[in-house]
Design a protein around this motif. Structure first.
Motif, PDB file in Angstrom:
ATOM      1  N   GLY A 191      31.024  38.691  23.433  1.00 18.12           N
ATOM      2  CA  GLY A 191      31.773  39.727  22.740  1.00 18.12           C
ATOM      3  C   GLY A 191      30.958  40.170  21.588  1.00 18.12           C
ATOM      4  O   GLY A 191      29.563  39.825  21.979  1.00 18.12           O
TER       5      GLY A 191
ATOM      6  N   LYS B  82      14.363  46.316  23.886  1.00 21.86           N
ATOM      7  CA  LYS B  82      15.711  46.178  23.375  1.00 21.86           C
ATOM      8  C   LYS B  82      16.727  45.857  24.265  1.00 21.86           C
ATOM      9  O   LYS B  82      17.517  45.050  24.486  1.00 21.86           O
TER      10      LYS B  82
ATOM     11  N   GLU C  45      24.149  37.925  14.513  1.00 24.59           N
ATOM     12  CA  GLU C  45      25.213  37.789  13.613  1.00 24.59           C
ATOM     13  C   GLU C  45      25.354  36.178  13.372  1.00 24.59           C
ATOM     14  O   GLU C  45      25.239  35.397  14.148  1.00 24.59           O
TER      15      GLU C  45
ATOM     16  N   PHE D 134      16.431  41.966  16.626  1.00 27.64           N
ATOM     17  CA  PHE D 134      16.867  40.981  17.561  1.00 27.64           C
ATOM     18  C   PHE D 134      17.909  40.074  16.782  1.00 27.64           C
ATOM     19  O   PHE D 134      17.979  38.734  17.315  1.00 27.64           O
ATOM     20  N   LEU D 135      18.325  40.224  15.781  1.00 24.96           N
ATOM     21  CA  LEU D 135      19.149  39.369  14.948  1.00 24.96           C
ATOM     22  C   LEU D 135      20.502  39.117  15.422  1.00 24.96           C
ATOM     23  O   LEU D 135      21.252  40.085  15.840  1.00 24.96           O
TER      24      LEU D 135
ATOM     25  N   GLN E 147      25.923  28.666  28.089  1.00 21.97           N
ATOM     26  CA  GLN E 147      27.135  28.200  27.707  1.00 21.97           C
ATOM     27  C   GLN E 147      28.274  28.842  28.202  1.00 21.97           C
ATOM     28  O   GLN E 147      28.362  30.078  28.006  1.00 21.97           O
TER      29      GLN E 147
ATOM     30  N   PHE F 214      21.457  30.179  26.209  1.00 20.18           N
ATOM     31  CA  PHE F 214      22.448  31.116  26.737  1.00 20.18           C
ATOM     32  C   PHE F 214      22.987  30.742  28.098  1.00 20.18           C
ATOM     33  O   PHE F 214      23.160  31.529  28.948  1.00 20.18           O
TER      34      PHE F 214
ATOM     35  N   PHE G 122      34.192  36.614  17.232  1.00 18.75           N
ATOM     36  CA  PHE G 122      33.523  36.717  18.575  1.00 18.75           C
ATOM     37  C   PHE G 122      32.657  35.697  18.881  1.00 18.75           C
ATOM     38  O   PHE G 122      32.301  35.215  19.865  1.00 18.75           O
ATOM     39  N   LYS G 123      32.126  35.056  17.696  1.00 16.28           N
ATOM     40  CA  LYS G 123      31.312  33.762  17.712  1.00 16.28           C
ATOM     41  C   LYS G 123      31.493  32.909  16.216  1.00 16.28           C
ATOM     42  O   LYS G 123      31.936  33.720  15.373  1.00 16.28           O
TER      43      LYS G 123
ATOM     44  N   CYS H  37      27.169  43.985  20.003  1.00 12.31           N
ATOM     45  CA  CYS H  37      26.038  44.409  20.894  1.00 12.31           C
ATOM     46  C   CYS H  37      26.012  44.097  22.342  1.00 12.31           C
ATOM     47  O   CYS H  37      25.913  45.058  22.988  1.00 12.31           O
TER      48      CYS H  37
HETATM   49  C1  UDX Z   1      23.088  39.356  20.343  1.00 14.43           C
HETATM   50  C2  UDX Z   1      21.599  39.061  20.523  1.00 14.43           C
HETATM   51  O1  UDX Z   1      21.410  37.720  20.443  1.00 14.43           O
HETATM   52  C3  UDX Z   1      20.709  39.576  19.220  1.00 14.43           C
HETATM   53  O2  UDX Z   1      19.524  39.283  19.460  1.00 14.43           O
HETATM   54  C4  UDX Z   1      20.899  41.228  19.384  1.00 14.43           C
HETATM   55  O3  UDX Z   1      20.142  41.853  18.302  1.00 14.43           O
HETATM   56  C5  UDX Z   1      22.506  41.478  19.266  1.00 14.43           C
HETATM   57  O4  UDX Z   1      23.237  40.870  20.145  1.00 14.43           O
HETATM   58  P1  UDX Z   1      24.986  38.695  18.426  1.00 14.43           P
HETATM   59  O5  UDX Z   1      25.917  39.430  19.242  1.00 14.43           O
HETATM   60  O6  UDX Z   1      24.964  38.424  17.060  1.00 14.43           O
HETATM   61  O7  UDX Z   1      23.498  38.692  18.892  1.00 14.43           O
HETATM   62  O8  UDX Z   1      25.462  37.197  18.984  1.00 14.43           O
HETATM   63  P2  UDX Z   1      24.855  36.030  20.171  1.00 14.43           P
HETATM   64  O9  UDX Z   1      24.715  34.774  19.402  1.00 14.43           O
HETATM   65  O10 UDX Z   1      23.823  36.496  20.980  1.00 14.43           O
HETATM   66  O11 UDX Z   1      26.187  35.979  20.968  1.00 14.43           O
HETATM   67  C6  UDX Z   1      26.902  36.980  21.720  1.00 14.43           C
HETATM   68  C7  UDX Z   1      28.104  36.483  22.428  1.00 14.43           C
HETATM   69  O12 UDX Z   1      27.841  35.773  23.567  1.00 14.43           O
HETATM   70  C8  UDX Z   1      29.128  35.516  21.495  1.00 14.43           C
HETATM   71  O13 UDX Z   1      30.285  36.107  21.846  1.00 14.43           O
HETATM   72  C9  UDX Z   1      28.837  34.234  22.156  1.00 14.43           C
HETATM   73  O14 UDX Z   1      30.048  33.257  22.073  1.00 14.43           O
HETATM   74  C10 UDX Z   1      28.269  34.566  23.515  1.00 14.43           C
HETATM   75  N1  UDX Z   1      27.649  33.488  24.275  1.00 14.43           N
HETATM   76  C11 UDX Z   1      26.304  33.186  23.741  1.00 14.43           C
HETATM   77  C12 UDX Z   1      28.088  32.925  25.314  1.00 14.43           C
HETATM   78  O15 UDX Z   1      29.433  33.083  25.908  1.00 14.43           O
HETATM   79  N2  UDX Z   1      27.314  31.884  26.015  1.00 14.43           N
HETATM   80  C13 UDX Z   1      25.982  31.629  25.344  1.00 14.43           C
HETATM   81  O16 UDX Z   1      25.457  30.917  26.142  1.00 14.43           O
HETATM   82  C14 UDX Z   1      25.633  32.428  24.279  1.00 14.43           C
END
Ligand code: UDX
Length: 476
Positions: free
Chosen positions: A299, A246, A193, A190-191, A293, A291, A361-362, A302
């Motif tokens: 993007g 998952k 990036e 569940f990590l 935001q 989550f 993507f972030k 995952c």
């Molecule tokens: C995600 C899950 O958090 C993780 O548990 C899983 O194993 C893999 O997928 P990750 O893709 O690294 O992790 O990024 P995450 O921080 O979750 O953000 C995903 C995307 O959502 C980003 O593009 C981020 O900008 C966007 N996001 C996140 C939003 O637009 N709003 C939010 O409130 C949170």
């Protein structure tokens, strides 16, 4: 074999959730430590997993068939940007607990556990490409000369465990080898990036699904030191359920993001502020503040793929999971929200120059997979705009993906002479941007904040025409 967990005896196929305070002593007694581990595929998930398992004291071999990647690792580098990873890899390779190879026979020679962390890229028709996962199973079945556990860690659709069991049985039958020495398990990660090392060493929970005592005990031994260190709860279950945990977790988080984005779009129409709406919602403990935001949408490697894979799976089994279709549709629509804000200001975009601030993507990663910024850049190019892109780490990938954009490693240079700027990634460099400098650099002081990460009052005070996402009451 059954193992004692506190006061209860756990049959293998029954799920249980337990907390380390109940069972720690028994857990650590289960068998000896450390465990010999092979990690197949040292991409983002694999390399982080390998390094963190070595950090826990296990003996780990990381394998990749990309010789260049292994060469980079042998030379003391890491093949992608991830905070804390280089230092951790340096530390555990120096202590001899982690090494790398391109030879599968070498990697699994002593392994009790083989983690499958190979890529599962999306297929053009939907669903992930599972060829690489299958290939690992075929090769492990051919090489396994001792009892081991093959663990899915790549993000895979539900029922992949059953498929792997089938593949192993087919290969071993064809070869006339031992049909009982490869056990299948699912151990989703569940990590996030950008926080991958931290998340792996500080999990909210550890989940594994197994179908034999051997596999379950091996995973207990792998995670015993982490449970000891962090007190993380453990969900022990069957393989199908672990896979679904998952899927459901990622789909739920993606749903939360699309929900708040839909709310943001209504906020824009009625003149409300989604940031305050999210705050107000998040104070309800049942909802929680994370989550929520609003912005350009999700993007990465995952969420988009997992939502698609869960949809695909549901369709295949005859369930119409329309909620997830809508989640994906809302997410893609957020780029159109930004485009229409630009068109409101600039009329048409043909011949205009637009600066995109942030491409990854972030923040905290150079990963551009499904990056909203790239989708936006493509749409702008298609409309005949010139696109400038700033990013602190991801520009080499931007140039490969979109040779027609102009890249800059300085945000104000990227803005020079542009007709508007769009914030696509909330990098600290963007959040702390010199707003007066931005106004001076842009031809027209128009800013669409696709991550709602700038202070609208400060932006307006600096002279910008500020547009957030769902901040209708604040629009210029
Ligand atoms: C995600 C899950 O958090 C993780 O548990 C899983 O194993 C893999 O997928 P990750 O893709 O690294 O992790 O990024 P995450 O921080 O979750 O953000 C995903 C995307 O959502 C980003 O593009 C981020 O900008 C966007 N996001 C996140 C939003 O637009 N709003 C939010 O409130 C949170």
């Amino acid at each position: 074999m059954t193992a004692t967990l506190g006061a209860c005896i756990l049959p293998v196929f029954r799920s249980s959730v337990w907390f380390p305070t109940d069972v720690r002593a028994d857990l650590l007694d289960v068998k000896e430590f450390p465990v010999d581990i092979a990690v197949i595929g040292v991409g983002h998930v694999g390399l982080v997993t390998a390094a963190c398992l070595a950090e826990l004291g296990h003996t780990v071999v990381g394998l990749d068939d990309d010789a260049a990647k292994i060469e980079t690792l042998h030379a003391g580098g890491v093949p992608f940007h991830e905070p804390d990873l280089l230092q951790l890899v340096e530390k555990v390779t120096a202590s001899g607990l982690l090494r790398f190879t391109t030879d599968l026979a070498d990697a699994i020679a002593d392994a009790e556990i083989v983690f499958v962390c190979v890529g599962t890229p999306p297929l053009p028709g939907g669903g992930p490409d599972l060829r690489f996962v299958e290939r690992v199973a075929v090769e492990v079945a051919a090489l396994a000369d001792h009892e081991l556990v093959l663990v899915e860690k790549s993000t895979v659709p539900a029922n992949t465990g059953q498929r792997l069991t089938q593949v192993i049985a087919r290969e071993q039958t064809a070869r006339g080898t031992d049909l009982t020495n490869v056990h299948i398990a699912s151990n989703p990660e569940f990590l996030r990036e950008g926080a991958a090392v931290y998340d792996t060493l500080n999990p909210d929970r550890i989940v594994y699904g197994t179908s034999s005592d051997f596999a379950r005990d091996a995973l207990r031994r792998v995670y015993a030191p982490l449970v000891e260190r962090t007190g993380a709860p453990v969900v022990e279950t069957d393989v199908n359920t672990a896979e679904l945990i998952k899927h459901a977790s990622n789909a739920f988080l993606a749903t939360k993001i699309s929900f708040i984005n839909a709310v943001a779009n209504v906020c824009d129409i009625v003149g409300a502020d989604v940031e305050v709406v999210a705050q107000g919602m998040g104070m309800d403990e049942r909802i929680g503040p994370k989550f929520l935001q609003a912005g350009l949408g999700f993007g990465g490697s995952c969420f988009p793929k997992d939502v698609d894979a869960f949809l695909h799976l549901s369709r295949n089994v005859g369930y119409d999971f329309r909620l997830l279709e809508e989640v994906a549709r809302i997410n893609a629509g957020q780029r159109d929200v930004v485009l229409s804000k630009l068109r409101d200001e600039l009329w048409h975009l043909t011949g205009k120059t637009i600066t995109i601030l942030g491409a990854a993507f972030k923040p905290g990663t150079d990963d551009l997979r499904e990056a909203p910024a790239l989708h936006l850049a493509r749409a702008l190019l298609e409309e005949g705009a010139t696109v400038h892109v700033y990013d602190p780490v991801a520009l080499p990938g931007v140039r490969r993906a979109l040779p027609d954009v102009v890249t800059f490693d300085d945000p104000l240079q990227a803005a020079a002479g542009a007709h508007a700027a769009v914030v696509a990634t909330d990098w600290p460099e963007v959040v702390k941007l010199d707003l007066a400098g931005l106004v001076a650099a842009l031809d027209y002081p128009i800013l669409v904040d696709g991550r709602n990460c700038l202070d609208p009052e400060a932006a307006r005070a600096a002279g910008l025409r500020y547009h957030g996402i769902g901040r209708g009451h604040l629009q210029a």
